[in-house]
Design an enzyme around this catalytic site. Sequence first.
Site, short mmCIF file in Angstrom:
data_model
loop_
_atom_site.label_atom_id
_atom_site.label_comp_id
_atom_site.label_asym_id
_atom_site.label_seq_id
_atom_site.Cartn_x
_atom_site.Cartn_y
_atom_site.Cartn_z
CG ASP A 448 -0.27 -0.30 2.52
OD1 ASP A 448 0.74 -1.04 2.55
OD2 ASP A 448 -0.74 0.20 3.55
CD GLU A 643 8.02 2.41 5.53
OE1 GLU A 643 7.01 1.72 5.75
OE2 GLU A 643 7.98 3.63 5.32
#
Length: 800
Positions: A448, A643
Amino acid sequence: MSTQKVPIIDADLDEIDVHAPASTYYTSGKNARQRTRTYTKTRLDINPKALDLAPYRRASHDDKNKARKFLIDVEETQRLILEQEDTDGDYQITINDLGPKTMQLGTADSGGYRKIDIRGTYMLSNLLQELALAHDYGRKHIVLDEARLNENPVDRLSRMIRHHFWDGLTRRIDADTIEIICSDPKNRTVNRNPRIYIPYNEREIYEYYKSVSEQRSHLNLEVVYLPKDITPEYVKSINDEPGLLTLDMRRQEDANGNVIWRGVPFAVPGGRFNEMYGWDSYFVALGLLIDGRRELAQGMVENFAYEIKHYGKILNANRSYYLTRSQPPFLTDMAYRVYERMNPQEEKENKAWLREILKSAIKEYHEVWMAEPRLDKKTMLSRYRPDGQGIPPETEASHFAHIIEPYAKKNNVTIEAFDKLYNDGEIVEPELDEYFLHDRAVRESGHDTTYRFDRVCANLATIDLNTLLYKYEVDLANMISHVLDNELEDFNGEKQYAHVWAERAKKRKQRIDQYLWNEEQSLYFDYNTVTEKQETYETVTAFWAMWAGCASEHQAKAMAKNSLIKFEVLGGLVSGTENSRGNISIDRPNRQWDFPFGWAPHQIMAWEGFEKYGMKDLARRLAYRWLYTITKSFVDFNGVVPEKFDVVGLSHKVEVEYGNVGIDFKFIPREGFGWMNSSFQLGLGYLNTQMRRALGTCTVPDLLFEKALARERAARTPDEEKEWLERRRSSVLIARHITQNGNANAAVTRIGPTSPSGSEHLTSPGSSPLHSPLHSPLHSPRNLQPPTTSNDHLTPPPYV
């Protein structure tokens, strides 16, 4: 005149490892708790007469044959660094700071009298980090080894992950942690009281938390039973009462024989999270196992089994609004990797543990992935297609405003009013129902968001999901026959047979080949079960077929020769191709799982896939590219481990919908990011000695692989070379345009051994010595038909 207290340095104290964890380094040896002495401060930072050291003659204070140590006032030195070097005020020392990048430290052997220059971004940022660690342990003055400042960055990052980052990511749910763990930044309801939901049949756990609520009434903890049947309607009904879902707990007794409960620990994806997430946990577990944290990885497997048993699936995360949503399935592989590291002297107990976990995996396989609505009955392939109703409540209030606005205008109400009317079922909009079906599916996929799945995800039989399920089938077949002595039952007591699971794997491979493989393109594509056509988005998850072992030898070679070129860029593998993503504009912004972004899970799966099919040189090259990107940012940006990355522009400062987790910290990174940590530790196992040394000097991948790449370019036709150059030029320009610091100069800095003054200089590959042994790559030996043919004759594909 002012007075200060300084430590008495005892030369007889035992020396400790200069690279010991902070918990040892700043509490032992010369940094142990010591007596103090008051003295009158002079113009010198530290008066050598105040120390229990023998007198020195001027200019002969230091033994040149000894490793240098510095005597440091922690708070004062920290203040000076921030004042002189941190010019952008972010409490970090990075290449963006415009300070002089030099500071003088007094040597310990001279009692602080002789000053040595500490130079460069890397050493100064390391100094700032060490001061933060010393402060954590209450140190006001320290003796700091120079080796901690100029340490090989590869060794330093690996050490930080092993000794610090995993601890920073570890959580558990019980009375001692409930106040912090229940905190949820996504809870934007009026009632912000902490709330925990308990499975309907966990009475002891319910009573435990009720007791906690009563004993700590100031928490206002709400303890709620879940119903036996958790329906989409029920989940929507508690959207205004979000809460934590309990995980597994262990019953223990204290010294007095009283029963106490302790939550089974788990690791979160990043420092701002308190929940246990789905597929993130698999990749985190791989790193934990490399670093000897088997117990923590085992606890995560047990928590997954608990979720399947009580919530019906491995959850997106253990919050109430995720109850209808799962994540990519990795449990069988995760469980077996933990099993492999259990004590072989306890074989019977280990097998019993594995059987219990596999019961949960079998339940998940049949009830989640091989049942409607996720199963497409025509192709018999599976989709990300979760249940759920209404607007996902965990998103920000404005997240869907642009989607909802036309419907609000159509009904002559505000967006806020429409949200309530729509969620309550008073307004019915089938088109909006379809939109949120696909939105929830995207979140279940873990990707996502991406234009690959935009408004279509729930209809897709994806290559990643179906190869993961193939791996489930293969793993179960192999473990039943080769590990569990043909003894395995499901929760209903039905005996499981290896040949049945092997047949399921065989049929799934046939369907994958029929619906997802494209021979002309030499790539797997998602299949749209509604339009009954292959999609055209080129996704790096196609290489998951090699990780799972369901690609044939021909398919693996074809992908390596013809398709890897589409995804391999300077810093690793991009999630999808630029052509598949399409044009970006104000009305069509970046999505974080598209070009030019690279993610740790995709890298890890590809490395293991290529190695599994005998293409270890490719696996090594891809691993080096990714680890170079991580190491380069670590060196240039105060130890950051984020990340994700823009792997074309080599930047962690990206402009996408969710930003980048792990980049906002003061002084020192505390956790890194879970699967990024794992990818670094795993990736080191793929590098040979030359590559590891080159990585320590931040040697650009194109320089390291210059000869091999030249051979590949020579093998291309003029048209192929022209196409490759145009694609690369376009990719780099676009990547720089959409990132905040896509700067070519930031991509070529190299860190080498320091000069006597501590200054940095450029080095050639291989000049930095190794400080720790290579890790062995983590293998997954369980394939139904493991490929064994060597591919040494296969020419490595061109890079992009």
